[in-house]
Write a protein that holds these residues in place. Structure first.
Motif, short mmCIF file in Angstrom:
data_model
loop_
_atom_site.label_atom_id
_atom_site.label_comp_id
_atom_site.label_asym_id
_atom_site.label_seq_id
_atom_site.Cartn_x
_atom_site.Cartn_y
_atom_site.Cartn_z
N GLU A 36 -1.19 -4.70 2.57
CA GLU A 36 -1.19 -5.31 1.19
C GLU A 36 0.24 -5.73 1.28
O GLU A 36 1.31 -5.04 1.52
CB GLU A 36 -1.49 -4.12 0.34
CG GLU A 36 -1.67 -4.51 -1.04
CD GLU A 36 -2.34 -3.36 -1.95
OE1 GLU A 36 -1.38 -2.83 -2.79
OE2 GLU A 36 -3.15 -2.70 -1.64
N LEU B 40 8.63 -4.18 -10.56
CA LEU B 40 8.95 -3.21 -9.90
C LEU B 40 7.83 -2.24 -9.11
O LEU B 40 7.94 -2.10 -8.04
CB LEU B 40 9.55 -2.18 -10.72
CG LEU B 40 11.15 -2.42 -11.13
CD1 LEU B 40 11.50 -1.18 -12.00
CD2 LEU B 40 11.88 -2.26 -9.89
N LEU C 229 10.40 5.13 -8.77
CA LEU C 229 9.32 5.11 -9.73
C LEU C 229 8.53 6.36 -9.28
O LEU C 229 7.67 6.92 -10.15
CB LEU C 229 8.47 4.06 -9.77
CG LEU C 229 9.04 2.60 -10.64
CD1 LEU C 229 8.25 1.58 -10.14
CD2 LEU C 229 9.16 2.79 -12.02
N GLY C 230 8.36 6.71 -7.98
CA GLY C 230 7.57 8.03 -7.52
C GLY C 230 8.02 9.37 -8.28
O GLY C 230 7.31 9.94 -8.33
N PRO D 143 6.90 -0.67 -1.45
CA PRO D 143 5.77 -0.24 -0.54
C PRO D 143 5.18 1.23 -0.99
O PRO D 143 6.17 2.18 -1.22
CB PRO D 143 6.37 -0.05 0.70
CG PRO D 143 7.63 -0.31 0.68
CD PRO D 143 8.03 -0.45 -0.75
N ARG D 144 4.02 1.39 -1.17
CA ARG D 144 3.33 2.80 -1.49
C ARG D 144 2.66 3.45 -0.27
O ARG D 144 2.11 2.69 0.41
CB ARG D 144 2.33 2.73 -2.76
CG ARG D 144 2.74 2.11 -3.81
CD ARG D 144 1.74 2.04 -5.04
NE ARG D 144 0.95 2.86 -5.28
CZ ARG D 144 0.20 3.45 -6.22
NH1 ARG D 144 0.75 2.54 -7.43
NH2 ARG D 144 -0.46 4.30 -6.36
N LEU D 145 2.76 4.54 -0.31
CA LEU D 145 2.40 5.42 0.88
C LEU D 145 0.80 5.25 0.95
O LEU D 145 0.16 5.28 1.86
CB LEU D 145 2.83 6.77 0.50
CG LEU D 145 2.55 7.65 2.07
CD1 LEU D 145 3.30 7.13 3.04
CD2 LEU D 145 2.98 9.08 1.80
N ASP D 146 0.27 5.07 -0.26
CA ASP D 146 -1.01 4.93 -0.42
C ASP D 146 -1.79 3.51 -0.69
O ASP D 146 -2.87 3.37 -0.91
CB ASP D 146 -1.51 5.93 -1.69
CG ASP D 146 -1.14 5.57 -2.97
OD1 ASP D 146 -0.18 4.67 -2.98
OD2 ASP D 146 -1.86 5.73 -3.96
N ALA D 147 -0.93 2.60 -0.07
CA ALA D 147 -1.26 1.16 -0.38
C ALA D 147 -2.30 0.81 0.82
O ALA D 147 -2.46 1.71 1.88
CB ALA D 147 -0.14 0.36 -0.08
N GLN D 148 -3.32 -0.14 0.65
CA GLN D 148 -3.99 -0.53 1.74
C GLN D 148 -3.30 -1.35 2.64
O GLN D 148 -2.39 -1.82 2.47
CB GLN D 148 -5.14 -1.47 1.00
CG GLN D 148 -6.18 -1.00 0.21
CD GLN D 148 -6.89 0.26 0.76
OE1 GLN D 148 -7.27 0.20 2.03
NE2 GLN D 148 -6.90 1.37 0.30
N PRO D 149 -3.50 -0.81 3.94
CA PRO D 149 -2.83 -1.58 4.97
C PRO D 149 -2.90 -3.05 4.84
O PRO D 149 -3.92 -3.49 4.66
CB PRO D 149 -3.46 -1.19 6.14
CG PRO D 149 -4.13 0.13 5.93
CD PRO D 149 -4.53 0.14 4.50
N LEU E 265 3.81 -7.23 -0.12
CA LEU E 265 4.61 -6.62 -1.14
C LEU E 265 5.00 -8.12 -2.21
O LEU E 265 5.11 -9.23 -1.54
CB LEU E 265 6.06 -6.24 -0.74
CG LEU E 265 5.98 -5.08 -0.03
CD1 LEU E 265 7.26 -4.47 0.65
CD2 LEU E 265 5.45 -3.84 -0.77
N ILE E 266 5.36 -7.94 -3.19
CA ILE E 266 5.59 -9.07 -4.10
C ILE E 266 6.79 -8.72 -4.73
O ILE E 266 7.05 -8.09 -5.53
CB ILE E 266 4.43 -9.28 -5.28
CG1 ILE E 266 2.96 -9.46 -4.74
CG2 ILE E 266 4.66 -10.71 -5.98
CD1 ILE E 266 1.79 -9.23 -5.79
N PRO E 267 8.03 -9.35 -4.04
CA PRO E 267 9.10 -9.07 -4.48
C PRO E 267 9.56 -9.78 -5.96
O PRO E 267 8.84 -10.68 -6.11
CB PRO E 267 10.15 -9.72 -3.47
CG PRO E 267 9.23 -10.67 -2.90
CD PRO E 267 7.99 -10.28 -2.87
N SER F 250 6.80 -4.27 -6.20
CA SER F 250 7.79 -4.73 -5.02
C SER F 250 8.09 -3.37 -4.09
O SER F 250 8.96 -3.41 -3.24
CB SER F 250 9.12 -5.01 -5.74
OG SER F 250 9.63 -4.28 -6.34
#
Lengths: 358, 415
Positions: A267, A254, A215-216, A259-265, A269-271, A257
């Motif tokens: 946070e 999607l 998606l990125g 991990p984003r580079l800019d996510a809050q530490p 994942l919701i699979p 689930s």
């Protein structure tokens, strides 16, 4: 008129004792110069859709069993093999994930590129060679003169993909289909190749269908996205709209689930629980229903049509103002899209109908 | 989570320090670890003609209970580090100290004893499970090899393990091909857990899985860490995944560590030009962010580890070096890992120049459109002279005639 229109495409793979329902009624339109991302996991039908457009489905198992593919006003499904061959490369070119298997290992780069050009254009060998040199230079191959006589194995993965891009753009096609073009590459090389691909196609006004699971990559490279699941398009929107307001439970899943580079530490994942469906069974209802937290009873029995999320008179299928459409009986609300779970009081995902269990 | 990873301890000091520290000693220490693979030529008499320096002096400390991410591109030696820790190879040089015990050259029963406490999860769940063994057989094999329990106890333990990793214990009779990719990886995890290990080396455990399944395995690994107090060395090429799961991250390039920091520090304040480029290359699934991000496009491919560039291995592709006028120091002198902040070590002679540069900051938050910053502040000083000539006379170029050929990093700018 659109550059490409795929209408209700059905593709099945048949072997002696079973069928694989690979593409189950996909429709999509593409205008000249547009970039469309096709996103989904392996087996969702994104590659098969495009192989069907190119009529490159593995034979005899793969068969187009319905629908139409119209390119520049011509129905591609009615063309014979020689007419298709004329069209491939010249009008529609394709780049594949693994450049090693899509280049001929026993021919030098010069031989295969000159052959490609001369198969479609009436030019002399020296002219074709000059064009080859120019193309290799454009895609950033260092010392192109020396590299002409090299074989594919003498190139690194990133360089091979550059050669593929050079070959794909050699005949200035109207449409470029890039099937996971950077999946086999390292991230810094991916950045190089995507940058190149974007620059060249923008300069030439080439329309691009980018097939990817990332998606990125879609967010940076395309203006419009179709999300696919189990052979269906489940959500279609402009890229900006899709990421800002995802409405289909699968798209929401999607997005949460990964991990984003800019996510809050911290946070979590919701699979998406469960596994993709077995495509050897004919689809009944929405294929995502077994994994879906939003499912209602209708989901088990009927596949929802790809409809606009808001009632509208005109459905725009292409361009920056494309209508946001989803195939879902119970769309995710914006608040739920953030929470990644249904927030309605007392809502429980509908249990599977008992009689349908076989 | 201490800064001890920063100082590569002298080889002689490692064992002493580890022995003296007692209970507080880290779980694993690598000191100047080297793993060279010989290149030979000749048919009858094989001559040693060179080495692939897969791991070329890596020092790393892993504390009990933490997750250290080891990130880098293919061929950088990250997997070799993992395999060497498990002593699947005999290191060429350096030291591996596991809980104060030197295992660099351990053999036989000593090695077996240590291996019980270190396990590995592999990338490819299709290749790492024996197709002719049942799931229960695969999970039970480590127990059998190490002679743990009776047959009945082992069967019971296998059922527990399968349940722990989220598989139906009754599926134990099935063969690997009957499972999906995610389920197979769960079997691999169950096998790694069988002997109650302290350290698990997870080598790209999710790269072969579908996007929607990856999160299941990541969450499983995180849950198991909490339940069993596991320590992970998490090896991966995907920086977003590594950042998510790791407490600390070590970035590797061509056999060496170039930067080690906490996940947060590395992300907010990367100090090695390679880390900066790596972070900038990771796509973020948000078109608004992507459109204002500046991407550092590194030039060329990773050089061959059999013939790495002298000095700093990264100097051939470094965007910072070009800006600084290609200082000779990068070619002549190998930069050592030096601590720039507590727990944050960088192997770059010019890391101070990265600090505060526009590239260092990931253009992710903030509503100011990146374009304005891009145009004014970001243009490298040397490139300014080359591209926008204020003085048209060529002699006025300060860096001499070679300036225009300098590899100036191209940035992707989208509108």
């Amino acid at each position: 008129m659109h550059l490409l229109s795929v209408n209700n495409l059905l593709v099945r793979f048949r072997t002696h004792d079973e069928s694989v329902f690979a593409v189950n009624g996909v429709s999509l339109d593409l205008d000249e110069g547009e970039t469309l991302g096709l996103v989904g996991e392996s087996g969702c039908g994104k590659s098969v859709t495009n192989l069907a457009v190119m009529q490159l489905l593995p034979k005899p198992a793969g068969k187009i069993e319905g629908g139409e593919v119209v390119f520049q006003g011509r129905d591609l499904l009615s063309l014979d093999e020689s007419e298709m061959r004329e069209l491939r490369g010249k009008e529609i070119a394709m780049i594949f994930q693994d450049p090693m298997t899509s280049l001929n290992p026993v021919l030098t780069i010069e031989e295969q590129m000159v052959e490609t050009i001369r198969a479609h254009r009436r030019v002399s060998k020296p002219e074709a060679r000059a064009r080859t040199l120019e193309l290799l230079h454009t895609v950033g191959i260092p010392q192109p003169e020396a590299r002409l006589r090299n074989f594919p194995h003498q190139f690194s993965g990133g360089m091979r993909q550059r050669v593929m891009i050079a070959m794909a753009l050699a005949l200035e096609p109207k449409l470029l289909i890039a099937d996971e073009p950077t999946t086999a590459l390292d991230v810094t090389i991916q950045a190089q190749v995507l940058d190149l691909l974007q620059r060249l196609t923008t300069e030439r006004g080439t329309a691009v269908i980018l097939i990817t699971h990332d998606l990125g990559v879609v967010a940076g490279m395309t203006k419009r996205v179709n999300v696919m699941y189990a052979g269906f398009v489940v959500e279609a929107a402009s890229t900006a709209d899709l990421f800002a307001r995802p409405r289909h439970p699968y798209t929401v899943g999607l997005l949460h689930s990964m991990p984003r580079l800019d996510a809050q530490p911290g946070e979590p994942l919701i699979p998406i629980e469960g596994v993709p469906p077995d495509l050897r069974r004919a689809p009944v209802g929405c294929p995502f229903a077994p994994r879906c937290a939003w499912r209602v009873e209708a989901c088990w029995t009927a596949m929802p049509p790809l409809d606009p999320i808001e009632a509208t008179q005109v459905i725009v299928t292409t361009g920056p103002n494309a209508t946001h459409r989803i195939a879902c009986w119970n769309p995710v609300t914006p608040e739920e899209a953030i929470a990644a779970r249904p927030l309605r009081a007392g809502f429980e995902p509908a249990a599977p109908p008992t009689e349908a269990v076989s | 989570m201490s800064g001890s990873m920063a100082q590569p301890p002298a080889p002689s000091g490692v064992a002493a320090a580890a022995g003296a520290a007692g209970g507080a000693s880290p779980l694993l220490q690598l000191a100047d670890l080297q793993m060279y693979f010989p290149i030979t030529s000749g048919v009858l008499v094989s001559r040693h003609v060179g080495d692939v320096r897969a791991v070329d002096g890596v020092s790393l400390t892993i504390e009990k209970g933490e997750t250290v991410g080891l990130v880098g591109e293919s061929g950088c030696g990250k997997s070799t580090v993992g395999r060497t820790i498990l002593r699947l190879y005999r290191p060429t040089g350096g030291h591996i100290v596991f809980e104060g015990q030197e295992i660099t050259t351990a053999e036989g029963s000593t090695l077996r004893g240590v291996r019980r406490r270190m396990q590995m999860i592999f990338q490819d769940p299709y290749a790492s499970l024996n197709p002719r063994m049942t799931a229960a057989g695969i999970v039970s094999e480590p127990l059998e090899i190490h002679g743990v329990g009776t047959g009945r106890e082992r069967r019971q333990r296998v059922r527990e393990l399968l349940a722990t990793v989220g598989l139906d214990p009754d599926y134990g009779d099935r063969y690997p091909h009957e499972f999906s990719g995610g389920q197979r990886q769960r079997i691999g995890v169950a096998r790694a857990l069988a002997l109650h290990p302290d350290l698990i080396v997870a080598d790209e455990p999710i790269s072969a899985l579908d996007v929607s399944i990856q999160a299941q395995i990541i969450n499983l690994l995180e849950r198991l860490q909490g339940e069993f107090g596991l320590t992970y060395l998490f090896i991966a090429h995907d920086l977003s995944v590594v950042r998510h799961i790791s407490d600390r991250i070590a970035v590797m390039y061509l056999g060496r560590l170039v930067e080690t920091a906490t996940s947060r520090e590395l992300y907010e304040r990367p100090l090695h030009p390679y880390s900066v480029a790596l972070l900038s290359a990771v796509p973020i699934p948000d078109p608004a962010i992507e459109s204002r991000r500046r991407r550092i496009i590194l030039i060329g491919d990773v050089p061959s580890p059999s013939n790495p560039p002298p000095g700093c291995h990264f100097h051939t592709r470094c965007w910072l070096r070009a800006r600084l006028g290609n200082p000779e120091r990068c070619v002549e002198e190998q930069p050592a890992l030096r601590e720039m902040a507590s727990g944050h070590a960088v192997a770059c002679h010019f890391a101070e120049e990265v600090e505060g540069s526009p590239e260092q900051v990931l253009q992710i938050s903030g509503d100011s459109p990146g374009a304005s910053v891009t145009a004014a502040a970001i243009t490298p000083t040397t490139a300014t002279t080359a591209t926008t000539p204020p003085a048209p006379t060529p002699g006025a170029l300060p860096a001499g005639p070679s300036t225009p050929q300098q590899p100036v990093p191209r940035r992707r700018e989208r509108s």
